[in-house]
Design a protein around this motif. Sequence first.
Motif, PDB file in Angstrom:
ATOM      1  N   LYS A  52     109.305 -38.949-120.650  1.00 32.32           N
ATOM      2  CA  LYS A  52     107.860 -38.982-120.362  1.00 32.32           C
ATOM      3  C   LYS A  52     107.156 -37.956-121.232  1.00 32.32           C
ATOM      4  O   LYS A  52     107.594 -36.794-121.326  1.00 32.32           O
ATOM      5  N   GLY A  54     103.551 -36.049-121.859  1.00 29.98           N
ATOM      6  CA  GLY A  54     102.259 -35.761-121.233  1.00 29.98           C
ATOM      7  C   GLY A  54     101.111 -35.798-122.226  1.00 29.98           C
ATOM      8  O   GLY A  54     101.313 -36.005-123.439  1.00 29.98           O
ATOM      9  N   GLY A  55      99.900 -35.570-121.713  1.00 25.88           N
ATOM     10  CA  GLY A  55      98.677 -35.708-122.497  1.00 25.88           C
ATOM     11  C   GLY A  55      98.649 -34.896-123.778  1.00 25.88           C
ATOM     12  O   GLY A  55      98.260 -35.404-124.842  1.00 25.88           O
ATOM     13  N   THR A 218     106.596 -31.801-122.210  1.00 26.50           N
ATOM     14  CA  THR A 218     105.258 -31.267-121.977  1.00 26.50           C
ATOM     15  C   THR A 218     104.929 -30.186-122.994  1.00 26.50           C
ATOM     16  O   THR A 218     105.567 -30.110-124.042  1.00 26.50           O
ATOM     17  N   ASP A 219     103.911 -29.344-122.674  1.00 25.73           N
ATOM     18  CA  ASP A 219     103.500 -28.338-123.662  1.00 25.73           C
ATOM     19  C   ASP A 219     104.148 -26.976-123.423  1.00 25.73           C
ATOM     20  O   ASP A 219     103.826 -26.007-124.098  1.00 25.73           O
ATOM     21  N   GLY A 222     109.823 -25.697-120.271  1.00 20.79           N
ATOM     22  CA  GLY A 222     110.600 -25.704-119.039  1.00 20.79           C
ATOM     23  C   GLY A 222     109.777 -25.235-117.857  1.00 20.79           C
ATOM     24  O   GLY A 222     108.567 -25.002-117.981  1.00 20.79           O
ATOM     25  N   TYR A 224     108.987 -22.322-115.427  1.00 24.28           N
ATOM     26  CA  TYR A 224     109.057 -20.865-115.488  1.00 24.28           C
ATOM     27  C   TYR A 224     108.901 -20.264-114.091  1.00 24.28           C
ATOM     28  O   TYR A 224     108.486 -20.945-113.150  1.00 24.28           O
ATOM     29  N   ASP A 227     103.363 -19.701-113.983  1.00 24.58           N
ATOM     30  CA  ASP A 227     102.714 -20.356-115.122  1.00 24.58           C
ATOM     31  C   ASP A 227     102.742 -19.433-116.350  1.00 24.58           C
ATOM     32  O   ASP A 227     102.102 -18.374-116.355  1.00 24.58           O
ATOM     33  N   ASN A 229     101.303 -19.608-118.981  1.00 19.83           N
ATOM     34  CA  ASN A 229      99.989 -19.462-119.623  1.00 19.83           C
ATOM     35  C   ASN A 229      99.122 -18.395-118.974  1.00 19.83           C
ATOM     36  O   ASN A 229      98.094 -18.019-119.529  1.00 19.83           O
ATOM     37  N   LYS A 254     101.700 -27.241-111.747  1.00 18.28           N
ATOM     38  CA  LYS A 254     101.418 -28.635-112.100  1.00 18.28           C
ATOM     39  C   LYS A 254     102.345 -29.218-113.165  1.00 18.28           C
ATOM     40  O   LYS A 254     102.169 -30.357-113.585  1.00 18.28           O
TER      41      LYS A 254
HETATM   42  P1  ADP Z   1     101.379 -32.649-119.176  1.00 15.45           P
HETATM   43  O1  ADP Z   1     100.024 -32.979-119.709  1.00 15.45           O
HETATM   44  O2  ADP Z   1     102.448 -32.638-120.228  1.00 15.45           O
HETATM   45  O3  ADP Z   1     101.751 -33.472-117.985  1.00 15.45           O
HETATM   46  P2  ADP Z   1     100.634 -30.446-117.465  1.00 15.45           P
HETATM   47  O4  ADP Z   1      99.418 -29.722-117.939  1.00 15.45           O
HETATM   48  O5  ADP Z   1     100.465 -31.413-116.358  1.00 15.45           O
HETATM   49  O6  ADP Z   1     101.310 -31.124-118.725  1.00 15.45           O
HETATM   50  O7  ADP Z   1     101.774 -29.401-117.039  1.00 15.45           O
HETATM   51  C1  ADP Z   1     102.158 -28.373-117.915  1.00 15.45           C
HETATM   52  C2  ADP Z   1     101.442 -27.094-117.555  1.00 15.45           C
HETATM   53  O8  ADP Z   1     101.887 -26.656-116.267  1.00 15.45           O
HETATM   54  C3  ADP Z   1     101.736 -25.921-118.446  1.00 15.45           C
HETATM   55  O9  ADP Z   1     100.913 -25.902-119.599  1.00 15.45           O
HETATM   56  C4  ADP Z   1     101.495 -24.710-117.545  1.00 15.45           C
HETATM   57  O10 ADP Z   1     100.236 -24.113-117.768  1.00 15.45           O
HETATM   58  C5  ADP Z   1     101.494 -25.312-116.147  1.00 15.45           C
HETATM   59  N1  ADP Z   1     102.393 -24.610-115.212  1.00 15.45           N
HETATM   60  C6  ADP Z   1     102.032 -24.126-113.997  1.00 15.45           C
HETATM   61  N2  ADP Z   1     103.052 -23.523-113.408  1.00 15.45           N
HETATM   62  C7  ADP Z   1     104.109 -23.614-114.250  1.00 15.45           C
HETATM   63  C8  ADP Z   1     105.473 -23.170-114.175  1.00 15.45           C
HETATM   64  N3  ADP Z   1     105.948 -22.507-113.115  1.00 15.45           N
HETATM   65  N4  ADP Z   1     106.284 -23.430-115.225  1.00 15.45           N
HETATM   66  C9  ADP Z   1     105.827 -24.097-116.313  1.00 15.45           C
HETATM   67  N5  ADP Z   1     104.542 -24.551-116.435  1.00 15.45           N
HETATM   68  C10 ADP Z   1     103.692 -24.313-115.418  1.00 15.45           C
END
Ligand code: ADP
Length: 457
Positions: A52, A54-55, A218-219, A222, A224, A227, A229, A254
């Motif tokens: 999969k 993501g955006g 995704t971006d 893994g 973490y 988050d 970010n 998310k």
């Molecule tokens: P996609 O568009 O690929 O579905 P999302 O934006 O839905 O991506 O999910 C990825 C984002 O989830 C990351 O950029 C990060 O900011 C956020 N995120 C929140 N909590 C976590 C976490 N514990 N581990 C990794 N990412 C996390």
Amino acid sequence: MRISESLKFGIRSVECGVKDLYSAFCIPQSALGRFGIPQFKGGELMALVVQKYGGTSVGDIERIKNVASRVIATKNQGHEVVVVVSAMAGETDKLIHLAQQVTPNPDEREMDVLVSTGEQVSIALLAIAFKSMGYNAKSYLGFQIKIATDSAFGKARITGIESEKILDDLKNGLVVVVAGFQGVDESDNITTLGRGGSDTTAVAIAAALKADVCEIYTDVDGVYTTDPNICSKARKLSKISYDEMLEMASLGAKVLQIRSVEFAKKYDVPIHVRSSFNDNSGTIVCKEDKEMERVVVSGVTYNKNEAKIEVMRVPDVPGVAAKLFKPIANANIVVDMIIQTSSADKGFADVAFTVPKSDFAKTLQIVKGTIKELGGKEVDADENIAKVSIVGVGMRSHSHVATQMFSALAKEGINIYMISTSEIKISCIIDSKYTELAVRALHDAFQLDQPEVKEEK
Ligand code: ADP
Ligand code: ASP
Ligand code: MG
């Protein structure tokens, strides 16, 4: 066809492919056993992989071509690939914004017709990319597969997946590209699965096909400890249990939509969360094992997408809570935290609860109607809240975790409005302006940047 039934006729028979691909992660043997007899192609072990993207991973044409190349690389290793894609980054938001310019309360059925179009663009572009690179591919919308759902527009649940078309195409050597996030209900209405729903499409397809693994690209590379970010000290987890991931997802991480983890747990689908921008190994989401049990707190999450509603001075008699929450549930609104306290006035109670911000206006309208009936006095509402939580399976046997959490927040002068606990999580509602501060303070307090927080002897 119900998911459970469709799984019965799943004809995948790959055992060793996943070991081949994922030996480094020690996927539990139980997760492999059901795949039956190994399949070979040209002497190589073959796996069925659902990937999969993501955006952000399909955010522009270059990235779509990058996805096509990655999928082709997997295919060239001898594996069969089903690709699930999201809409290009920002497209779903743009579509929602368009509808809101027409009216602040757009019709829910038509909203799903609208927002599902984002994925139609990305599957077509990706299939075009494959074909331009000389590979045969076919794109499918949810209703073409078909991905059957209930009729809860905007948050529909998958009830079944017909896998015949996908399996036929795979047999014929095609790459199958499926639109994430969407399905079709019994009356042929287009439905969507809620924000982030492409994760759920991917895992549900992996479950229905009995795929060896579901890779979520995704971006970030893994899952973490929090988050990455917002907390530079966040540490990547090599493995996380379904239960912890369920808690983390439901509490705001998310990176995976909660329902995707529910599916993975129910059908024992190993998920590998990884980046589409590098080849790092990511995080495996799988069954709990002994190593995981030693971790007291494994993650910190936050959620700014909830709002608090407080109903003051409702009569403190049996049946009031049921009367208050029944119409909310009937409107398909999921209430999260609920706190009832005795009101300063004897014989009355105050009830505070949280709902998703997207359901806030609707809930407020319902509650205002109900309290007239109940004789409640006033309703107070606050949209500027955040929920910060700590999650960990090891918390079960530790009594001081909650105090440690409250002390860490107090040290930063952060007031706690509401608290809720389960066996493996503690959540606090705070003022949203302190979210990042709270997350970093909790990450530090539980030393999550260190490889492991071990049980005290
Ligand atoms: P996609 O568009 O690929 O579905 P999302 O934006 O839905 O991506 O999910 C990825 C984002 O989830 C990351 O950029 C990060 O900011 C956020 N995120 C929140 N909590 C976590 C976490 N514990 N581990 C990794 N990412 C996390
Ligand atoms: N495009 C949808 C969203 O933005 C679904 C997804 O990305 O998973 O929520
Ligand atoms: Mg997502």
